[in-house]
Design a protein around this motif. Structure first.
Motif, PDB file in Angstrom:
ATOM      1  N   LYS A  91      69.562  46.243  99.722  1.00  0.00           N
ATOM      2  CA  LYS A  91      68.229  46.797  99.970  1.00  0.00           C
ATOM      3  C   LYS A  91      68.331  48.203 100.544  1.00  0.00           C
ATOM      4  CE  LYS A  91      64.981  43.077 100.969  1.00  0.00           C
ATOM      5  NZ  LYS A  91      64.238  42.428 102.052  1.00  0.00           N
ATOM      6  N   ASN A  92      69.238  48.386 101.499  1.00  0.00           N
ATOM      7  CA  ASN A  92      69.424  49.714 102.104  1.00  0.00           C
ATOM      8  C   ASN A  92      69.908  50.727 101.069  1.00  0.00           C
ATOM      9  OD1 ASN A  92      68.631  48.828 104.620  1.00  0.00           O
ATOM     10  ND2 ASN A  92      70.707  48.421 105.322  1.00  0.00           N
ATOM     11  N   ALA A  93      70.865  50.323 100.230  1.00  0.00           N
ATOM     12  CA  ALA A  93      71.381  51.221  99.199  1.00  0.00           C
ATOM     13  C   ALA A  93      70.283  51.577  98.196  1.00  0.00           C
ATOM     14  CB  ALA A  93      72.570  50.577  98.493  1.00  0.00           C
ATOM     15  N   ILE A  94      69.477  50.590  97.826  1.00  0.00           N
ATOM     16  CA  ILE A  94      68.367  50.837  96.899  1.00  0.00           C
ATOM     17  C   ILE A  94      67.366  51.810  97.521  1.00  0.00           C
ATOM     18  CG2 ILE A  94      66.344  49.733  95.850  1.00  0.00           C
ATOM     19  CD1 ILE A  94      68.210  47.266  95.347  1.00  0.00           C
ATOM     20  N   GLY A  95      67.080  51.629  98.798  1.00  0.00           N
ATOM     21  CA  GLY A  95      66.177  52.551  99.488  1.00  0.00           C
ATOM     22  C   GLY A  95      66.693  53.973  99.490  1.00  0.00           C
ATOM     23  N   ARG A  96      67.981  54.131  99.709  1.00  0.00           N
ATOM     24  CA  ARG A  96      68.580  55.477  99.694  1.00  0.00           C
ATOM     25  C   ARG A  96      68.487  56.115  98.313  1.00  0.00           C
ATOM     26  NH1 ARG A  96      69.335  57.925 104.545  1.00  0.00           N
ATOM     27  NH2 ARG A  96      70.098  56.413 106.027  1.00  0.00           N
ATOM     28  N   LEU A  97      68.749  55.307  97.262  1.00  0.00           N
ATOM     29  CA  LEU A  97      68.665  55.859  95.911  1.00  0.00           C
ATOM     30  C   LEU A  97      67.228  56.214  95.538  1.00  0.00           C
ATOM     31  CD1 LEU A  97      71.221  53.749  93.842  1.00  0.00           C
ATOM     32  CD2 LEU A  97      71.388  56.147  94.514  1.00  0.00           C
ATOM     33  N   ARG A  98      66.272  55.419  95.994  1.00  0.00           N
ATOM     34  CA  ARG A  98      64.867  55.748  95.733  1.00  0.00           C
ATOM     35  C   ARG A  98      64.494  57.061  96.426  1.00  0.00           C
ATOM     36  NH1 ARG A  98      62.313  49.713  96.440  1.00  0.00           N
ATOM     37  NH2 ARG A  98      62.855  48.983  94.339  1.00  0.00           N
ATOM     38  N   ALA A  99      64.958  57.233  97.643  1.00  0.00           N
ATOM     39  CA  ALA A  99      64.692  58.476  98.367  1.00  0.00           C
ATOM     40  C   ALA A  99      65.353  59.657  97.659  1.00  0.00           C
ATOM     41  CB  ALA A  99      65.192  58.367  99.806  1.00  0.00           C
ATOM     42  N   LEU A 100      66.555  59.441  97.161  1.00  0.00           N
ATOM     43  CA  LEU A 100      67.259  60.502  96.440  1.00  0.00           C
ATOM     44  C   LEU A 100      66.513  60.867  95.162  1.00  0.00           C
ATOM     45  CD1 LEU A 100      69.643  62.377  95.982  1.00  0.00           C
ATOM     46  CD2 LEU A 100      70.899  60.439  95.016  1.00  0.00           C
ATOM     47  N   ARG A 101      66.019  59.867  94.460  1.00  0.00           N
ATOM     48  CA  ARG A 101      65.257  60.120  93.236  1.00  0.00           C
ATOM     49  C   ARG A 101      64.028  60.980  93.541  1.00  0.00           C
ATOM     50  NH1 ARG A 101      62.759  54.969  90.715  1.00  0.00           N
ATOM     51  NH2 ARG A 101      61.696  55.122  92.710  1.00  0.00           N
ATOM     52  N   LEU A 102      63.312  60.640  94.602  1.00  0.00           N
ATOM     53  CA  LEU A 102      62.135  61.428  94.986  1.00  0.00           C
ATOM     54  C   LEU A 102      62.518  62.853  95.367  1.00  0.00           C
ATOM     55  CD1 LEU A 102      60.168  58.794  97.081  1.00  0.00           C
ATOM     56  CD2 LEU A 102      59.633  59.620  94.774  1.00  0.00           C
ATOM     57  N   GLU A 103      63.627  62.970  96.067  1.00  0.00           N
ATOM     58  CA  GLU A 103      64.098  64.293  96.498  1.00  0.00           C
ATOM     59  C   GLU A 103      64.450  65.167  95.300  1.00  0.00           C
ATOM     60  OE1 GLU A 103      67.921  65.806  99.007  1.00  0.00           O
ATOM     61  OE2 GLU A 103      66.863  64.068  99.797  1.00  0.00           O
ATOM     62  N   ILE A 104      65.146  64.589  94.330  1.00  0.00           N
ATOM     63  CA  ILE A 104      65.520  65.354  93.133  1.00  0.00           C
ATOM     64  C   ILE A 104      64.271  65.717  92.335  1.00  0.00           C
ATOM     65  CG2 ILE A 104      66.709  65.228  90.910  1.00  0.00           C
ATOM     66  CD1 ILE A 104      68.871  63.555  92.311  1.00  0.00           C
ATOM     67  N   ASP A 105      63.347  64.756  92.196  1.00  0.00           N
ATOM     68  CA  ASP A 105      62.099  65.033  91.476  1.00  0.00           C
ATOM     69  C   ASP A 105      61.305  66.151  92.145  1.00  0.00           C
ATOM     70  OD1 ASP A 105      62.616  63.156  89.541  1.00  0.00           O
ATOM     71  OD2 ASP A 105      61.329  61.608  90.419  1.00  0.00           O
ATOM     72  N   ALA A 106      61.283  66.157  93.470  1.00  0.00           N
ATOM     73  CA  ALA A 106      60.546  67.188  94.200  1.00  0.00           C
ATOM     74  C   ALA A 106      61.167  68.568  93.973  1.00  0.00           C
ATOM     75  CB  ALA A 106      60.507  66.864  95.688  1.00  0.00           C
ATOM     76  N   LYS A 107      62.490  68.621  93.922  1.00  0.00           N
ATOM     77  CA  LYS A 107      63.156  69.902  93.683  1.00  0.00           C
ATOM     78  C   LYS A 107      62.863  70.419  92.286  1.00  0.00           C
ATOM     79  CE  LYS A 107      67.034  69.386  96.845  1.00  0.00           C
ATOM     80  NZ  LYS A 107      68.478  69.174  96.957  1.00  0.00           N
ATOM     81  N   VAL A 108      62.830  69.502  91.319  1.00  0.00           N
ATOM     82  CA  VAL A 108      62.565  69.900  89.933  1.00  0.00           C
ATOM     83  C   VAL A 108      61.120  70.342  89.775  1.00  0.00           C
ATOM     84  CG1 VAL A 108      62.404  69.019  87.566  1.00  0.00           C
ATOM     85  CG2 VAL A 108      64.377  68.441  88.984  1.00  0.00           C
ATOM     86  N   ALA A 109      60.199  69.640  90.431  1.00  0.00           N
ATOM     87  CA  ALA A 109      58.776  69.936  90.286  1.00  0.00           C
ATOM     88  C   ALA A 109      58.304  71.115  91.132  1.00  0.00           C
ATOM     89  CB  ALA A 109      57.953  68.705  90.657  1.00  0.00           C
ATOM     90  N   ALA A 110      59.081  71.496  92.105  1.00  0.00           N
ATOM     91  CA  ALA A 110      58.667  72.582  93.000  1.00  0.00           C
ATOM     92  C   ALA A 110      58.588  73.895  92.230  1.00  0.00           C
ATOM     93  CB  ALA A 110      59.645  72.715  94.155  1.00  0.00           C
ATOM     94  N   PRO A 111      57.517  74.644  92.441  1.00  0.00           N
ATOM     95  CA  PRO A 111      57.415  75.942  91.764  1.00  0.00           C
ATOM     96  C   PRO A 111      58.444  76.914  92.339  1.00  0.00           C
ATOM     97  CG  PRO A 111      55.610  75.669  93.307  1.00  0.00           C
ATOM     98  CD  PRO A 111      56.385  74.371  93.292  1.00  0.00           C
ATOM     99  N   PRO A 112      58.849  77.853  91.544  1.00  0.00           N
ATOM    100  CA  PRO A 112      59.820  78.836  92.061  1.00  0.00           C
ATOM    101  C   PRO A 112      59.167  79.670  93.162  1.00  0.00           C
ATOM    102  CG  PRO A 112      59.043  79.490  89.889  1.00  0.00           C
ATOM    103  CD  PRO A 112      58.471  78.120  90.168  1.00  0.00           C
ATOM    104  N   PRO A 113      59.957  80.170  94.073  1.00  0.00           N
ATOM    105  CA  PRO A 113      59.391  81.008  95.142  1.00  0.00           C
ATOM    106  C   PRO A 113      58.825  82.285  94.554  1.00  0.00           C
ATOM    107  CG  PRO A 113      61.786  81.069  95.211  1.00  0.00           C
ATOM    108  CD  PRO A 113      61.403  80.053  94.168  1.00  0.00           C
TER     109      PRO A 113
END
Length: 113
Positions: free
Chosen positions: A83-105
């Motif tokens: 469960k803990n490992a799954i939670g970490r991977l879900r957080a990582l997925r959100l983090e990567i998605d946020a970086k991809v979706a973030a507009p350039p500065p």
């Protein structure tokens, strides 16, 4: 947390689960094999942490979720670790998605002359 940090935390959770399986009175080979397979996948991602994609995280997450579903009937510290490992991977997925979706500065303002 960085990508590598999330993957290390995920790996640590799985290693804790593996240690827990080795301490039980009657070790369960099925649990050990599933956790080892999950750990191998996470370690593979850790080796290429600078270039991990959402698709790779999704694939690894699906494997861990399937392993959790298989072990759901055999509750123990290994299910908490998964469960803990799954939670970490879900957080990582959100983090990567946020970086991809973030507009350039925005570009820097022109210098005042």
């Amino acid at each position: 947390m960085s990508v590598k940090g999330q993957l290390i935390a995920c790996r640590d959770a799985l290693m804790a689960g593996m240690r827990a399986t080795s301490r039980v009175a009657v070790p369960n080979e099925k649990i050990e094999k599933l956790l080892r397979a999950c750990l191998d996948l996470v370690e593979h991602l850790s080796g290429q942490s600078a270039a991990v994609t959402t698709a790779e995280v999704e694939t690894t997450l699906a494997v861990l979720e399937n392993a959790y579903a298989e072990l759901d009937s055999e509750q123990g510290p290994w299910t908490v670790a998964l469960k803990n490992a799954i939670g970490r991977l879900r957080a990582l997925r959100l983090e990567i998605d946020a970086k991809v979706a973030a507009p350039p500065p925005p570009p820097p303002p022109p210098p005042d002359d």
